[in-house]
Design a protein around this motif. Structure first.
Motif, PDB file in Angstrom:
ATOM      1  N   VAL A   1       4.428   5.478   3.104  1.00  0.00           N
ATOM      2  CA  VAL A   1       3.898   6.842   3.056  1.00  0.00           C
ATOM      3  C   VAL A   1       4.984   7.746   2.491  1.00  0.00           C
ATOM      4  CG1 VAL A   1       3.010   8.772   4.406  1.00  0.00           C
ATOM      5  CG2 VAL A   1       2.345   6.437   4.996  1.00  0.00           C
ATOM      6  N   ILE A   2       4.659   8.430   1.404  1.00  0.00           N
ATOM      7  CA  ILE A   2       5.624   9.268   0.705  1.00  0.00           C
ATOM      8  C   ILE A   2       5.161  10.717   0.752  1.00  0.00           C
ATOM      9  CG2 ILE A   2       6.830   9.676  -1.471  1.00  0.00           C
ATOM     10  CD1 ILE A   2       6.164   6.795  -2.255  1.00  0.00           C
ATOM     11  N   SER A   3       6.087  11.615   1.018  1.00  0.00           N
ATOM     12  CA  SER A   3       5.774  13.041   0.979  1.00  0.00           C
ATOM     13  C   SER A   3       6.996  13.810   0.500  1.00  0.00           C
ATOM     14  CB  SER A   3       5.327  13.555   2.353  1.00  0.00           C
ATOM     15  OG  SER A   3       6.354  13.371   3.312  1.00  0.00           O
TER      16      SER A   3
ATOM     17  N   ASP B   1     -12.023   2.580   1.587  1.00  0.00           N
ATOM     18  CA  ASP B   1     -10.781   2.569   0.829  1.00  0.00           C
ATOM     19  C   ASP B   1      -9.720   1.737   1.544  1.00  0.00           C
ATOM     20  OD1 ASP B   1      -9.291   4.151  -1.486  1.00  0.00           O
ATOM     21  OD2 ASP B   1      -7.951   4.051   0.244  1.00  0.00           O
ATOM     22  N   ARG B   2      -8.938   0.996   0.769  1.00  0.00           N
ATOM     23  CA  ARG B   2      -7.929   0.094   1.334  1.00  0.00           C
ATOM     24  C   ARG B   2      -6.873   0.853   2.131  1.00  0.00           C
ATOM     25  NH1 ARG B   2      -3.269  -2.861  -1.648  1.00  0.00           N
ATOM     26  NH2 ARG B   2      -2.762  -4.577  -0.248  1.00  0.00           N
ATOM     27  N   ILE B   3      -6.489   2.017   1.639  1.00  0.00           N
ATOM     28  CA  ILE B   3      -5.469   2.790   2.345  1.00  0.00           C
ATOM     29  C   ILE B   3      -5.976   3.211   3.713  1.00  0.00           C
ATOM     30  CG2 ILE B   3      -4.170   4.957   2.321  1.00  0.00           C
ATOM     31  CD1 ILE B   3      -3.955   4.760  -0.657  1.00  0.00           C
ATOM     32  N   TRP B   4      -7.241   3.567   3.829  1.00  0.00           N
ATOM     33  CA  TRP B   4      -7.799   4.012   5.112  1.00  0.00           C
ATOM     34  C   TRP B   4      -7.656   2.907   6.155  1.00  0.00           C
ATOM     35  CZ3 TRP B   4     -10.782   3.531   9.283  1.00  0.00           C
ATOM     36  CH2 TRP B   4     -11.221   4.692   9.929  1.00  0.00           C
ATOM     37  N   TRP B   5      -8.047   1.692   5.800  1.00  0.00           N
ATOM     38  CA  TRP B   5      -7.991   0.596   6.756  1.00  0.00           C
ATOM     39  C   TRP B   5      -6.570   0.170   7.060  1.00  0.00           C
ATOM     40  CZ3 TRP B   5     -11.828  -0.417   9.794  1.00  0.00           C
ATOM     41  CH2 TRP B   5     -13.127  -0.079   9.386  1.00  0.00           C
TER      42      TRP B   5
ATOM     43  N   SER C   1      -3.621  12.082  13.760  1.00  0.00           N
ATOM     44  CA  SER C   1      -3.798  11.038  12.760  1.00  0.00           C
ATOM     45  C   SER C   1      -3.977  11.645  11.375  1.00  0.00           C
ATOM     46  CB  SER C   1      -5.016  10.167  13.118  1.00  0.00           C
ATOM     47  OG  SER C   1      -4.851   9.582  14.383  1.00  0.00           O
ATOM     48  N   VAL C   2      -3.377  11.007  10.392  1.00  0.00           N
ATOM     49  CA  VAL C   2      -3.508  11.431   9.004  1.00  0.00           C
ATOM     50  C   VAL C   2      -4.169  10.301   8.232  1.00  0.00           C
ATOM     51  CG1 VAL C   2      -2.278  12.075   6.910  1.00  0.00           C
ATOM     52  CG2 VAL C   2      -1.492  12.934   9.120  1.00  0.00           C
ATOM     53  N   PHE C   3      -5.341  10.588   7.663  1.00  0.00           N
ATOM     54  CA  PHE C   3      -6.068   9.592   6.888  1.00  0.00           C
ATOM     55  C   PHE C   3      -6.392  10.167   5.510  1.00  0.00           C
ATOM     56  CE2 PHE C   3      -6.843   7.928  11.136  1.00  0.00           C
ATOM     57  CZ  PHE C   3      -6.692   6.567  10.926  1.00  0.00           C
ATOM     58  N   PRO C   4      -6.540   9.308   4.516  1.00  0.00           N
ATOM     59  CA  PRO C   4      -6.820   9.801   3.161  1.00  0.00           C
ATOM     60  C   PRO C   4      -8.178  10.456   3.063  1.00  0.00           C
ATOM     61  CG  PRO C   4      -7.026   7.411   3.248  1.00  0.00           C
ATOM     62  CD  PRO C   4      -6.459   7.835   4.562  1.00  0.00           C
ATOM     63  N   ALA C   5      -8.275  11.385   2.151  1.00  0.00           N
ATOM     64  CA  ALA C   5      -9.544  12.082   1.914  1.00  0.00           C
ATOM     65  C   ALA C   5     -10.418  11.212   1.020  1.00  0.00           C
ATOM     66  CB  ALA C   5      -9.277  13.438   1.265  1.00  0.00           C
ATOM     67  N   ARG C   6     -10.750  10.031   1.524  1.00  0.00           N
ATOM     68  CA  ARG C   6     -11.563   9.065   0.787  1.00  0.00           C
ATOM     69  C   ARG C   6     -12.524   8.400   1.755  1.00  0.00           C
ATOM     70  NH1 ARG C   6      -6.822   5.788  -2.548  1.00  0.00           N
ATOM     71  NH2 ARG C   6      -5.728   7.599  -3.371  1.00  0.00           N
ATOM     72  N   LEU C   7     -13.386   7.557   1.220  1.00  0.00           N
ATOM     73  CA  LEU C   7     -14.330   6.840   2.067  1.00  0.00           C
ATOM     74  C   LEU C   7     -13.595   5.819   2.927  1.00  0.00           C
ATOM     75  CD1 LEU C   7     -17.187   6.179  -0.521  1.00  0.00           C
ATOM     76  CD2 LEU C   7     -17.105   7.969   1.222  1.00  0.00           C
TER      77      LEU C   7
ATOM     78  N   VAL D   1       0.848  -1.189   0.000  1.00  0.00           N
ATOM     79  CA  VAL D   1       0.000   0.000   0.000  1.00  0.00           C
ATOM     80  C   VAL D   1       0.886   1.242   0.000  1.00  0.00           C
ATOM     81  CG1 VAL D   1      -1.794   1.266   1.233  1.00  0.00           C
ATOM     82  CG2 VAL D   1      -1.794  -1.237   1.266  1.00  0.00           C
ATOM     83  N   ILE D   2       0.675   2.111  -0.983  1.00  0.00           N
ATOM     84  CA  ILE D   2       1.412   3.363  -1.079  1.00  0.00           C
ATOM     85  C   ILE D   2       0.437   4.517  -0.894  1.00  0.00           C
ATOM     86  CG2 ILE D   2       2.806   4.866  -2.540  1.00  0.00           C
ATOM     87  CD1 ILE D   2       3.892   2.501  -3.946  1.00  0.00           C
ATOM     88  N   PHE D   3       0.810   5.462  -0.037  1.00  0.00           N
ATOM     89  CA  PHE D   3      -0.009   6.649   0.196  1.00  0.00           C
ATOM     90  C   PHE D   3       0.887   7.870   0.021  1.00  0.00           C
ATOM     91  CE2 PHE D   3      -2.508   9.224   3.565  1.00  0.00           C
ATOM     92  CZ  PHE D   3      -3.205   9.884   2.559  1.00  0.00           C
ATOM     93  N   VAL D   4       0.664   8.618  -1.061  1.00  0.00           N
ATOM     94  CA  VAL D   4       1.404   9.852  -1.296  1.00  0.00           C
ATOM     95  C   VAL D   4       0.664  10.978  -0.585  1.00  0.00           C
ATOM     96  CG1 VAL D   4       2.353  11.423  -3.013  1.00  0.00           C
ATOM     97  CG2 VAL D   4       2.221   8.977  -3.513  1.00  0.00           C
TER      98      VAL D   4
END
Length: 252
Positions: free
Chosen positions: A165-167, A47-51, A38-44, A8-11
């Protein structure tokens, strides 16, 4: 060939998180996974990244594991006393899992993950690719001075699919995490990682094995914009012209 990534990659950028204010503060390289907020994606939440991100926060992990006990007390109030004693055993079990299953705390076991020459190869490959990505990104934005840092942070949990997690971070006050558009985010991930493992390749799992081996889960590479060559700037200008008048380089 179809992409078969399981990792799982989260930019992380201000546009891809649900709480951009959580990105404020600190200086590069700033940790995101272990931050106070906490930092979570701006998605539902589906979403796989959220979980996958939810697994990184112990409070959430413990809450999920212990949630059946309060519900059981409400359903069977006559058994409240024995049920209330069960979470203590559960906490002891969770403590064992955290220290012995989810992470690799034994130094000898970590050293057996990779030989020394492979450690050096993967570290050098990550640094060279990160520098190439930063050069292309900074040249495309027509950066003339200042520094940008590519920060790659990975989860210390071993048996689950790796979370990366990439930034891109700067010292700019009020904007420590650079806002990347979709094309730039794709360029970052594709420039850093290969889809499949092989000789000379670097996948997220390859890097995660290196992180586990070194017990170091934050990797950072910094580029000074003044070191960008004229050739790289001309290549960025050519790409912008090929993309059309609506995709001119943005000045940072």
């Amino acid at each position: 060939m179809q992409r078969r990534r399981r990792a799982v990659i989260f930019v992380v950028t201000p546009d891809t998180v649900s709480n951009p204010r959580a990105l404020l503060g600190g200086s590069p390289p700033r940790k995101i996974l272990t931050g106070l907020r906490s930092v979570f994606p701006a998605r539902l939440m589906l979403d796989r990244i959220w979980w996958r991100l939810a697994l990184e926060y112990p409070l959430l992990r413990y809450s999920f594991a212990l949630s059946p006990f309060p519900a059981a007390i409400l359903i069977w109030p006559d058994l409240a006393l024995p049920i209330s004693g069960a979470p203590l055993l559960m906490f002891l079990f969770i403590n064992f899992i955290e220290g012995n299953v989810l992470s690799i705390s034994d130094p000898d076991r970590r050293r057996r993950l990779l030989p020394e020459d492979e450690v050096a190869r993967r570290r050098d490959l990550l640094e060279s690719r990160a520098r190439a990505v930063l050069t292309r990104l900074a040249a495309g934005r027509d950066m003339a001075d200042g520094e940008i840092t590519l920060v790659v942070e990975q989860s210390p949990m071993a048996p689950v699919p790796p979370l990366t997690v990439i930034s891109v971070q700067t010292e700019v006050e009020g904007a420590p995490v650079v806002a990347l558009d979709a094309q730039e985010r794709a360029m970052v991930t594709e420039g850093l990682f290969d889809d499949f493992h092989g000789a000379g390749k670097l996948t997220e799992r390859c890097l995660h094995r290196l992180s586990l081996r070194e017990n170091r889960f934050l990797h950072a590479v910094t580029l000074d914009a003044r070191t960008i060559s004229a050739h790289a700037r001309m290549a960025a200008l050519a790409r912008a012209r090929a993309a059309g008048p609506d995709a001119q380089p943005a000045r940072a």
